[in-house]
Design a protein around this motif. Structure first.
Motif, PDB file in Angstrom:
ATOM      1  N   ARG A   1     -12.020   0.931 -11.875  1.00  0.00           N
ATOM      2  CA  ARG A   1     -11.790   2.201 -11.067  1.00  0.00           C
ATOM      3  C   ARG A   1     -11.677   2.083  -9.995  1.00  0.00           C
ATOM      4  O   ARG A   1     -10.654   1.335  -9.337  1.00  0.00           O
ATOM      5  N   THR A   2     -11.307   3.204  -9.381  1.00  0.00           N
ATOM      6  CA  THR A   2     -10.457   4.034  -7.818  1.00  0.00           C
ATOM      7  C   THR A   2     -11.421   4.191  -6.918  1.00  0.00           C
ATOM      8  O   THR A   2     -12.818   4.525  -7.032  1.00  0.00           O
TER       9      THR A   2
ATOM     10  N   HIS B   1      -7.725  10.073  -9.788  1.00  0.00           N
ATOM     11  CA  HIS B   1      -8.785   9.152 -10.510  1.00  0.00           C
ATOM     12  C   HIS B   1      -8.363   8.384 -11.982  1.00  0.00           C
ATOM     13  O   HIS B   1      -7.815   8.964 -12.099  1.00  0.00           O
ATOM     14  N   LEU B   2      -9.421   7.471 -11.227  1.00  0.00           N
ATOM     15  CA  LEU B   2      -9.532   6.732 -12.963  1.00  0.00           C
ATOM     16  C   LEU B   2     -11.068   5.794 -12.715  1.00  0.00           C
ATOM     17  O   LEU B   2     -11.472   5.716 -12.282  1.00  0.00           O
TER      18      LEU B   2
ATOM     19  N   PHE C   1      -2.858  -0.138  -5.707  1.00  0.00           N
ATOM     20  CA  PHE C   1      -3.136   1.146  -5.344  1.00  0.00           C
ATOM     21  C   PHE C   1      -2.225   2.156  -5.092  1.00  0.00           C
ATOM     22  O   PHE C   1      -1.390   1.915  -5.166  1.00  0.00           O
TER      23      PHE C   1
ATOM     24  N   LYS D   1      -6.085   5.309  -3.440  1.00  0.00           N
ATOM     25  CA  LYS D   1      -7.077   5.479  -4.012  1.00  0.00           C
ATOM     26  C   LYS D   1      -6.291   3.966  -4.523  1.00  0.00           C
ATOM     27  O   LYS D   1      -5.321   3.098  -4.506  1.00  0.00           O
ATOM     28  N   ASN D   2      -7.493   3.274  -3.855  1.00  0.00           N
ATOM     29  CA  ASN D   2      -7.550   1.130  -4.202  1.00  0.00           C
ATOM     30  C   ASN D   2      -7.838   1.465  -6.193  1.00  0.00           C
ATOM     31  O   ASN D   2      -8.903   1.897  -5.591  1.00  0.00           O
ATOM     32  N   ILE D   3      -6.941   0.614  -6.364  1.00  0.00           N
ATOM     33  CA  ILE D   3      -7.895   0.704  -8.504  1.00  0.00           C
ATOM     34  C   ILE D   3      -8.401  -1.165  -8.034  1.00  0.00           C
ATOM     35  O   ILE D   3      -8.000  -1.805  -7.852  1.00  0.00           O
TER      36      ILE D   3
ATOM     37  N   GLN E   1      -1.977   8.954  -1.659  1.00  0.00           N
ATOM     38  CA  GLN E   1      -2.417   9.903  -1.952  1.00  0.00           C
ATOM     39  C   GLN E   1      -1.702  10.605  -1.511  1.00  0.00           C
ATOM     40  O   GLN E   1      -1.164  12.103  -1.916  1.00  0.00           O
TER      41      GLN E   1
ATOM     42  N   ILE F   1      -8.962  -5.732  -5.484  1.00  0.00           N
ATOM     43  CA  ILE F   1      -7.587  -5.034  -5.136  1.00  0.00           C
ATOM     44  C   ILE F   1      -6.543  -4.917  -6.208  1.00  0.00           C
ATOM     45  O   ILE F   1      -5.342  -6.254  -5.962  1.00  0.00           O
TER      46      ILE F   1
END
Length: 468
Positions: A87-88, A225-226, A128, A156-158, A131, A125
Motif C-alpha cells: 500500500r501507499t 495511491h496504491l 517512494f 507517497k511511501n510504498i 508528490q 519502505i
C-alpha cells in the motif's frame, strides 16, 4: 553491437508461482520463449509466502522446467512483489532554514533521505514517489532555484509487511537464485497498460485477480495511491461451492459460464435451471444472486479507494486482470457507484511476442510477467557449473613422516640413517662365557603326498606289465 539476452522473471501470485523466459534482441524487441506455472495454495496466500520450504520447492520446480525445455541454466531472476499488505502511505518532511536561500539539489536530497528513514511498525519502505513541494505558499514539482527559508516535501511511501520481502529473499536463496531486481508488480503493470495521456489526466487501474484486487491511481503523471484489497474472483468461486455444496472445480466452471456481475430485475430468469453433477440442478437465479452479492462487495471496496479522487479521474477507471472477464462488470460498477467512465483493457496480443508458444487465450493474466520481461536488462542464464564426480576415487594421501617412520620414495621404503648410540657399560665383572648348547639334529622328512603318488603310479605300471 548488442547481443541477445535471456531474461527470466518470477511472480508470486495469489496462490501460485509463475515464471517466464524471454529473449531480448539487440534492437530492444522481445520474444517470449517459455512460460511455467506451479500451484502453491498451501504455501502462498494472497501473494504472501507462509511456508518457505514448500515455496522453495515450487520456485525450483518452475525454474527446472524452464531449464529443461529451453536447454539453459538459470542462476539469476527478476522478481515481482505484490500481496495484501502492499500500500501507499503519505509522509511530509519539513525543513526550516536559518536564512532565505535558493533551494538546491542538496536540500532536496536531504528531504528525500529523511523520508526514506521514516519508520513503520512491522513494515518496510520498498520505494517512494515524490508528490510535490511546498515553498512558501506555492506548490511545485521542481523547487530548485526558488528563494525560501522553509520547504516541505510531500511523499507517497510504498510499504509492505517486512515479512513479505524477507520470506521472498529466503525462498530465492533456498532455490539458489540471485535476484537482479525486485519489481513492485502493480506499478510495472500500470506502466505497461496505461499511456502517458491517461496518467497525466488522471485514471485508476483496477486489477481483478484471483485472491486480491489492486487499485493504482495516477494524476499529473504521478502515482497518487496504491492499495491491495484481499478479495478477488476466488471468493466468488468459494461462495458458489459452499452454498450449493459442489466441488470447487465445478463452482469455477459455473462462474465462468453462467456468472454475471449484474442482471436487471426484469431479465432475471424465474424458472431456468442449470444441470450440475450427480443429476442435480440449480436455479440460475440463485446462482446469479450468489455471484452478484460477492461481486458487489468487491466493487464497493474498490470504490472506497477511488472515491476521493473520482472528480480528478478524467480518463476514468480501467479494469484489467483475469477476474475482469466477468460478464456485466462495467455495468455493475456504473449502476452501484454512478460513475460511467469505465472500460476494460486486456493485455496486447501475445502473438506480438511469440510465434510458437501457445498461451492462455485470456493472456490478460500474463500482463505483469510480460511487463517484467520488457523491464529486465541483464542476462539471467549462464554455463552450468561442473559438479564434482561423487564416484571418482579420492587420491591416496601419502603418510606423514615423523620421527623414525619410513618414507616412500619411488615405491621403495627408505630407512632413515641414524648414528649408532653409545652405550655405557657399568664397571663390573664380565660375565663368564657359557658353553654353546648342542645343535639339534634335523629329523629326516618322511615321504610327502607327491612322492607317495609317484610310487603308486610305478606299482600300477608294474602290475599291468605282469598281466600282459
Amino acid at each position: 553491437m548488442g547481443v541477445e539476452k535471456n531474461i527470466v522473471v518470477i511472480e508470486l501470485g495469489s496462490s501460485s508461482i509463475r515464471a517466464m523466459i524471454g529473449q531480448k534482441k539487440p534492437d530492444g524487441s522481445l520474444q517470449i520463449l517459455g512460460f511455467e506455472k506451479e500451484s502453491a495454495p498451501d504455501s502462498i496466500h494472497k501473494g504472501v509466502v507462509y511456508n518457505i520450504d514448500k515455496t522453495i520447492q515450487a520456485v525450483a520446480a518452475v525454474i527446472k522446467r524452464i531449464e529443461e525445455r529451453q536447454k539453459v541454466f538459470v542462476n539469476k531472476v527478476y522478481v515481482g512483489v505484490t500481496g495484501q499488505s502492499l500500500r501507499t502511505i503519505g509522509n511530509t518532511v519539513k525543513r526550516q532554514l536559518d536564512v532565505k536561500v535558493a533551494i538546491n539539489d542538496e536540500i532536496i536530497d536531504s528531504l528525500r533521505d529523511e523520508n526514506r528513514l521514516q519508520p513503520y511498525p512491522n513494515a518496510e519502505i520498498l520505494d517512494f514517489v515524490t508528490q510535490e513541494y511546498r515553498v512558501g505558499n506555492h506548490l511545485t514539482l521542481d523547487p530548485v532555484g526558488i528563494m525560501a527559508d522553509h520547504i516541505e516535501g510531500y511523499f507517497k511511501n510504498i510499504v509492505a509487511r517486512k515479512v513479505l520481502c524477507d520470506n521472498l529473499r529466503r525462498c530465492l536463496e533456498g532455490a539458489k537464485l540471485e535476484p537482479l531486481d525486485i519489481f513492485i508488480s502493480p506499478l510495472l503493470l500500470a506502466g505497461y497498460l496505461l499511456n502517458d495521456p491517461e496518467k497525466r489526466s488522471g485514471c485508476a487501474l483496477v486489477d481483478f485477480g484471483a485472491e486480491t484486487t489492486t487499485v493504482v491511481i495516477y494524476e499529473k503523471n504521478i502515482l497518487r495511491h496504491l492499495a491491495v484489497i484481499p478479495m478477488g474472483g476466488e471468493n466468488i468461486t468459494t461462495d458458489i461451492a459452499s452454498i450449493l455444496h459442489i466441488e470447487h472445480e465445478e463452482a469455477e466452471n459455473l462462474k465462468r459460464t453462467h456468472g454475471s456481475a449484474y442482471t436487471e430485475e426484469a431479465e432475471m430468469p424465474e424458472a431456468e435451471s442449470i444441470s450440475i453433477s450427480n443429476d442435480r440442478k440449480v436455479e440460475e437465479k440463485r446462482l446469479l444472486n450468489i455471484v452478484e452479492a460477492r461481486q458487489q462487495e468487491i466493487l464497493y471496496n474498490v470504490w472506497e479507494q477511488i472515491k476521493n479522487y473520482s472528480d480528478r479521474l478524467l480518463s476514468g477507471v480501467i479494469f484489467t486482470g483475469g477476474a475482469a472477464n466477468m460478464r456485466q462488470l462495467e455495468t455493475a460498477f456504473i449502476r452501484y457507484h454512478h460513475f460511467d467512465k469505465v472500460k476494460t483493457r486486456m493485455m496486447p496480443a501475445v502473438a506480438e511476442y511469440t510465434t510458437s508458444l501457445r498461451l492462455d487465450p485470456q493472456a490478460n493474466t500474463l500482463a505483469t510477467l510480460v511487463a517484467m520481461l520488457r523491464r529486465g536488462e541483464d542476462e539471467c542464464t549462464s554455463e552450468r557449473p561442473i559438479e564434482p564426480d561423487l564416484f571418482e576415487p579420492a587420491a591416496k594421501e601419502e603418510p606423514t613422516i615423523t620421527g623414525i617412520s619410513a618414507a616412500k620414495e619411488g615405491g621403495v621404503v627408505m630407512q632413515p640413517k641414524t648414528e649408532p648410540e653409545e652405550t655405557h657399560i657399568p664397571d663390573k665383572e664380565e660375565p663368564e662365557e657359557t658353553a654353546e648348547e648342542p645343535k639339534k639334529e634335523k629329523k629326516p622328512k618322511g615321504p610327502n603326498a607327491f612322492s607317495r603318488m609317484g610310487k603308486w603310479f610305478k606299482d600300477l605300471a608294474a602290475d599291468l606289465v605282469e598281466e600282459k
